[in-house]
Design a protein around this motif. Structure first.
Motif, short mmCIF file in Angstrom:
data_model
loop_
_atom_site.label_atom_id
_atom_site.label_comp_id
_atom_site.label_asym_id
_atom_site.label_seq_id
_atom_site.Cartn_x
_atom_site.Cartn_y
_atom_site.Cartn_z
N VAL A 46 -14.87 42.56 -1.45
CA VAL A 46 -15.69 41.78 -2.39
C VAL A 46 -17.05 41.44 -1.78
O VAL A 46 -18.09 41.57 -2.43
N GLU B 36 -17.58 31.14 -2.98
CA GLU B 36 -16.66 30.59 -3.99
C GLU B 36 -15.77 31.68 -4.57
O GLU B 36 -14.58 31.46 -4.80
N ILE B 37 -16.32 32.85 -4.82
CA ILE B 37 -15.52 33.97 -5.33
C ILE B 37 -14.44 34.35 -4.32
O ILE B 37 -13.27 34.53 -4.68
N ASN B 38 -14.83 34.44 -3.05
CA ASN B 38 -13.86 34.80 -2.01
C ASN B 38 -12.78 33.74 -1.87
O ASN B 38 -11.60 34.07 -1.70
N ALA C 164 -22.25 31.59 -4.06
CA ALA C 164 -21.41 32.16 -5.11
C ALA C 164 -20.38 33.13 -4.53
O ALA C 164 -19.21 33.12 -4.93
N CYS D 147 -20.46 42.83 -3.30
CA CYS D 147 -21.47 41.88 -3.81
C CYS D 147 -22.81 42.10 -3.13
O CYS D 147 -23.85 42.06 -3.78
N THR E 30 -11.62 31.74 -4.15
CA THR E 30 -10.73 31.86 -5.30
C THR E 30 -9.79 33.06 -5.14
O THR E 30 -8.59 32.97 -5.41
N LEU E 31 -10.33 34.18 -4.68
CA LEU E 31 -9.50 35.38 -4.50
C LEU E 31 -8.46 35.21 -3.39
O LEU E 31 -7.34 35.70 -3.52
#
Length: 87
Positions: free
Chosen positions: A47, A72-74, A69, A51, A76-77
């Protein structure tokens, strides 16, 4: 932006520092979570690299907001990986 937080972060972190942090995180993750940790690290790596490629292609660089961002994505994953892997 030449004076943004993203520029400061990207230009001051050297490969050695990045490598030490990555190996340390990998060691801690694998020591505590075994296979789920390895999967989480692979997801984060894919990811993050994806990105970065996308952002450079579309915007020509990284901003502090984009770094936040991606974090935060990482996060959550990783949580999703551990949640789904616990079943």
């Amino acid at each position: 932006r030449p004076d943004g937080v993203g520029r400061t972060m990207v230009s001051t972190v050297k490969f050695r520092e990045f490598g030490v942090a990555t190996v340390g995180a990998l060691w801690i993750m694998l020591a505590n979570t075994a296979a789920h940790g390895l999967l989480a690290i692979l997801v984060v790596a894919v990811v993050t690299i994806s990105c970065r490629i996308l952002v450079h292609a579309r915007l020509g660089g990284v901003t502090g907001d984009l770094l936040g961002a991606i974090i935060e994505i990482n996060e959550t994953l990783v949580l999703a990986t551990f949640t789904l892997g616990a079943r």
